[in-house]
Motif scaffolding. Sequence first.
Motif, PDB file in Angstrom:
ATOM      1  N   GLN A  88       0.808  -1.222   0.000  1.00 47.41           N
ATOM      2  CA  GLN A  88       0.000   0.000   0.000  1.00 47.41           C
ATOM      3  C   GLN A  88       0.840   1.272   0.000  1.00 47.41           C
ATOM      4  OE1 GLN A  88      -3.271  -0.374  -0.130  1.00 47.41           O
ATOM      5  NE2 GLN A  88      -3.183  -2.595   0.103  1.00 47.41           N
ATOM      6  N   VAL A  89       1.986   1.222   0.690  1.00 48.47           N
ATOM      7  CA  VAL A  89       2.854   2.397   0.774  1.00 48.47           C
ATOM      8  C   VAL A  89       4.291   1.947   0.536  1.00 48.47           C
ATOM      9  CG1 VAL A  89       1.407   3.697   2.398  1.00 48.47           C
ATOM     10  CG2 VAL A  89       3.078   2.076   3.280  1.00 48.47           C
ATOM     11  N   ASP A  90       5.178   2.911   0.285  1.00 45.96           N
ATOM     12  CA  ASP A  90       6.597   2.583   0.161  1.00 45.96           C
ATOM     13  C   ASP A  90       7.315   2.932   1.454  1.00 45.96           C
ATOM     14  OD1 ASP A  90       6.627   1.459  -2.286  1.00 45.96           O
ATOM     15  OD2 ASP A  90       7.140   3.292  -3.375  1.00 45.96           O
ATOM     16  N   PHE A  91       8.281   2.084   1.837  1.00 45.09           N
ATOM     17  CA  PHE A  91       9.021   2.332   3.069  1.00 45.09           C
ATOM     18  C   PHE A  91      10.469   2.712   2.778  1.00 45.09           C
ATOM     19  CE2 PHE A  91       5.690  -0.371   4.931  1.00 45.09           C
ATOM     20  CZ  PHE A  91       5.369   0.392   6.040  1.00 45.09           C
ATOM     21  N   THR A  92      11.029   3.524   3.679  1.00 51.49           N
ATOM     22  CA  THR A  92      12.465   3.758   3.634  1.00 51.49           C
ATOM     23  C   THR A  92      13.143   2.597   4.347  1.00 51.49           C
ATOM     24  OG1 THR A  92      12.488   4.857   5.764  1.00 51.49           O
ATOM     25  CG2 THR A  92      12.140   6.252   3.836  1.00 51.49           C
ATOM     26  N   ARG A  93      14.464   2.666   4.416  1.00 48.98           N
ATOM     27  CA  ARG A  93      15.232   1.749   5.214  1.00 48.98           C
ATOM     28  C   ARG A  93      14.766   1.901   6.662  1.00 48.98           C
ATOM     29  NH1 ARG A  93      20.223   2.358   7.033  1.00 48.98           N
ATOM     30  NH2 ARG A  93      20.525   4.486   6.360  1.00 48.98           N
ATOM     31  N   SER A  94      14.951   0.855   7.475  1.00 48.50           N
ATOM     32  CA  SER A  94      14.493   0.938   8.863  1.00 48.50           C
ATOM     33  C   SER A  94      15.321   1.960   9.647  1.00 48.50           C
ATOM     34  CB  SER A  94      14.625  -0.435   9.505  1.00 48.50           C
ATOM     35  OG  SER A  94      14.734  -0.306  10.882  1.00 48.50           O
ATOM     36  N   TYR A  95      14.651   2.757  10.471  1.00 49.56           N
ATOM     37  CA  TYR A  95      15.360   3.737  11.294  1.00 49.56           C
ATOM     38  C   TYR A  95      15.417   3.326  12.758  1.00 49.56           C
ATOM     39  CZ  TYR A  95      10.655   5.301  12.556  1.00 49.56           C
ATOM     40  OH  TYR A  95       9.371   5.336  13.004  1.00 49.56           O
ATOM     41  N   PHE A  96      14.725   2.233  13.113  1.00 45.38           N
ATOM     42  CA  PHE A  96      14.743   1.773  14.500  1.00 45.38           C
ATOM     43  C   PHE A  96      14.352   0.306  14.504  1.00 45.38           C
ATOM     44  CE2 PHE A  96      12.993   1.030  18.725  1.00 45.38           C
ATOM     45  CZ  PHE A  96      13.894   1.705  19.541  1.00 45.38           C
ATOM     46  N   ASN A  97      15.145  -0.529  15.206  1.00 45.06           N
ATOM     47  CA  ASN A  97      14.812  -1.942  15.223  1.00 45.06           C
ATOM     48  C   ASN A  97      14.192  -2.324  16.550  1.00 45.06           C
ATOM     49  OD1 ASN A  97      15.641  -2.724  12.608  1.00 45.06           O
ATOM     50  ND2 ASN A  97      17.764  -2.500  13.295  1.00 45.06           N
ATOM     51  N   ALA A  98      12.883  -2.311  16.578  1.00 49.15           N
ATOM     52  CA  ALA A  98      12.190  -2.741  17.793  1.00 49.15           C
ATOM     53  C   ALA A  98      11.983  -4.242  17.695  1.00 49.15           C
ATOM     54  CB  ALA A  98      10.860  -2.020  17.907  1.00 49.15           C
ATOM     55  N   GLY A  99      11.488  -4.822  18.767  1.00 52.20           N
ATOM     56  CA  GLY A  99      11.127  -6.225  18.748  1.00 52.20           C
ATOM     57  C   GLY A  99       9.928  -6.388  19.635  1.00 52.20           C
ATOM     58  N   GLN A 100       9.086  -7.349  19.306  1.00 52.70           N
ATOM     59  CA  GLN A 100       7.882  -7.512  20.095  1.00 52.70           C
ATOM     60  C   GLN A 100       8.169  -8.331  21.339  1.00 52.70           C
ATOM     61  OE1 GLN A 100       4.555  -8.778  17.808  1.00 52.70           O
ATOM     62  NE2 GLN A 100       3.348  -9.284  19.623  1.00 52.70           N
ATOM     63  N   ALA A 101       7.540  -7.969  22.451  1.00 49.79           N
ATOM     64  CA  ALA A 101       7.719  -8.709  23.699  1.00 49.79           C
ATOM     65  C   ALA A 101       6.390  -8.767  24.429  1.00 49.79           C
ATOM     66  CB  ALA A 101       8.778  -8.029  24.557  1.00 49.79           C
ATOM     67  N   ILE A 102       6.398  -9.398  25.615  1.00 53.80           N
ATOM     68  CA  ILE A 102       5.165  -9.434  26.405  1.00 53.80           C
ATOM     69  C   ILE A 102       5.403  -8.884  27.805  1.00 53.80           C
ATOM     70  CG2 ILE A 102       3.935 -11.262  25.171  1.00 53.80           C
ATOM     71  CD1 ILE A 102       4.951 -13.226  27.268  1.00 53.80           C
ATOM     72  N   LEU A 103       4.373  -8.256  28.336  1.00 58.65           N
ATOM     73  CA  LEU A 103       4.396  -7.701  29.689  1.00 58.65           C
ATOM     74  C   LEU A 103       3.402  -8.504  30.527  1.00 58.65           C
ATOM     75  CD1 LEU A 103       5.356  -5.030  31.338  1.00 58.65           C
ATOM     76  CD2 LEU A 103       3.038  -4.252  30.884  1.00 58.65           C
ATOM     77  N   VAL A 104       3.850  -8.971  31.705  1.00 56.43           N
ATOM     78  CA  VAL A 104       2.942  -9.732  32.572  1.00 56.43           C
ATOM     79  C   VAL A 104       3.070  -9.216  34.000  1.00 56.43           C
ATOM     80  CG1 VAL A 104       3.065 -11.853  31.195  1.00 56.43           C
ATOM     81  CG2 VAL A 104       4.672 -11.500  33.075  1.00 56.43           C
TER      82      VAL A 104
END
Lengths: 219, 212, 278
Positions: C123-139
């Motif tokens: 749907q859209v064009d992206f640039t190179r990544s500017y931040f590398n997050a990662g998914q986690a869980i909070l309990v």
Amino acid sequence: MQNFIDAYSWINIRYLLQGLWVTVEVSVASIILSYIFGTILGIIRYANIKYVSAIVGFIIDLIRNLPLLLIIFFTYFGLPNLGFKPAIIEAAILAMTVFESMMIAEIVRSGIVAVDSGQMEGALSNGLSYWQGLRIVILPQAMKNMIPALVSQFISLVKDTSLATIIVLPEMMYHAQIIYGQNTNYIIPMFIALAVLYFIVCYALSLLAKYLDKRMSYR
Amino acid sequence: MIHIFATQWPLLLEGLGRTLLCSIIALFFSLIIGSLFAIFEIMPNKIMRVIGNIYVEVFRNIPLLVITMFFFVVIPLYVTKINGFTAGTIGLTIYTSAFIAETVRSGIQSVDPGQMEGAMSNGLTFWQSMRYVVLPQAFKIVIPPLGNQFINLVKNSSVLAFVAGFDLMYQGNMIANNTLQTMPTFFVVGILYLVITMPLSYYMRYLEKKLA
Amino acid sequence: MKKLTRFMGLFSALALLLILMTSCGSNSALSKRDVLQADKESNTITWGVKADTKLFGLMNVKTNQVEGFEIDLAKAMTKEILGKNGKAIFVPVTSQTRVPLLRNGNIDAIMATMTITPDRAKQVDFTRSYFNAGQAILVKKGSPIKSVKDLDKSGSVVLGVTGSNSVENIAKYAPKARVLQLSDYAQALTALKSGQGQALTTDNGILYGMSVENPGYTVVGGSFTKEPYGIAVNKGQDKFRHRLNKALTTLEKNGTYNRILKKWFGNVQGFNYEEMKR
């Protein structure tokens, strides 16, 4: 408890009140505009003008049967496709006015219908024209009966402005979200503050209406 | 748009079903609770009047989202666990009942007070004369505004989307986010809402004509 | 006869709706416009940013300005592209509104914690990544759930936020869990506290922010996905996209990137910002 004290700091309350001001602005503009357009549309629908009434009636039914959320969405994101790019507050007022006009049109129409049809016949036989009869005889009576329904609608309108949060209108609900974004523990204090502030505004509105209602009953 | 419906229909229909179910439950209970508080509001007993008034004014004047969030986050903390659908339906019932109470009250009050006096002087009790004389007449007057309230109720059920009630709006949001086809998705959602509300509003019109 | 006209009316109105709808989405005039050229002429870049996300983009209630990592980075990139006097305008967006706003031309680019995914890239064009997050869980502290795998059983409920792709990831890593989407992070956290679910999932940066405010809650199991955030621009704006990529490279090389990173993530407990340096 500490959460409540922190959440209700003056800076936060001031921010919330800034949001309330936008809520009031949008509500007042929409109430005035939709009252005018709604009354006109309601009369047109009632009056049985060839084709016009049927088309107006259909549009009224179509729009008032959609959730307001969708109408706000279409106004803000759909209109630019037709070459008109409204600012957020304009889009919000426009969407609210379009939607609420249709709701009010329906209230006005059913209010007129509820006035005894003999009244119109009487007016006509007394030499008034159809429009004169409507304006002088029917509408004043209908308006009086409509007050509770209209007030309910206006109260809904004030609260419904909160739906414009979705297009990031800086009204009270959005400002509350920003505040509890600073610290997630503020969410319950903020919801309580919202309940209180909306209550004050809406209750003032319904008191005003009760006062008007009483004054009209004495006539 | 057709593409959205063709690929996402299981979710959309589940949402439609949930919206319908929640609306019917809320309609049923809010009609009962609303009429009850409307009668409270006009009873000769002052305490009952005050109770009726407080209920109506409080719940009519605060946003539905606030009431719903209360049931979704506060009740589970202190009382019992309830899911988003239940919390949403309870919130919707309470909110709508306040509006219905106000509508029914104004309907009852527009019935000539002489009718009530006449009925009571004929030996009927307050509740009997309410039931057999006043309410049937009031009902006729309140049909159109009640119809408005019912339609509002169906549309307001979209509040379930905020508490993960898996209703039509929730599913619409989810599909819009997954496919990024925001406008087409919301058009489909709009049409599905119309499928419920349009017949309702035409039926109300028919009823109104029949009773007039 | 009257019924028939009414029926016809209904049908023509529905047809009208359809036509209106098809006109939405495709916006040929806008895609032909050269955003980079227009921005250079007006000396401004309009960014769609988050206003409710701690550390990334959050409205400061005192000053009424948006602040955060993404805001500072966008400002630096604007100056890099347009020169010292270049102006960055920030429009608050939500996950729901960012793509329509971009398509309508209200904003030039989205920098709003948007993960680059193949679906979105259609749907859209992206640039190179500017931040590398990662998914986690909070309990909740002391919860039997130690990682995302513990959630993969029927009956477990995971809370997420509407519009984030973390919800789709849960379907991949814990397919048996049920996901409830709420409209913002605060609502999701409040739902976690009131026991509506066993875990809250989103990108680690945001979760660490929550655990600082709420000592009873903790991030467990580390991050289980890679969430590269990219700047989204409209399709067909390749010049603008290349220029953004170039600006990002420059900022990484001259140390500006690391400075901004340290400013926002240097003091976040549990978040190893040294690893994220470029």
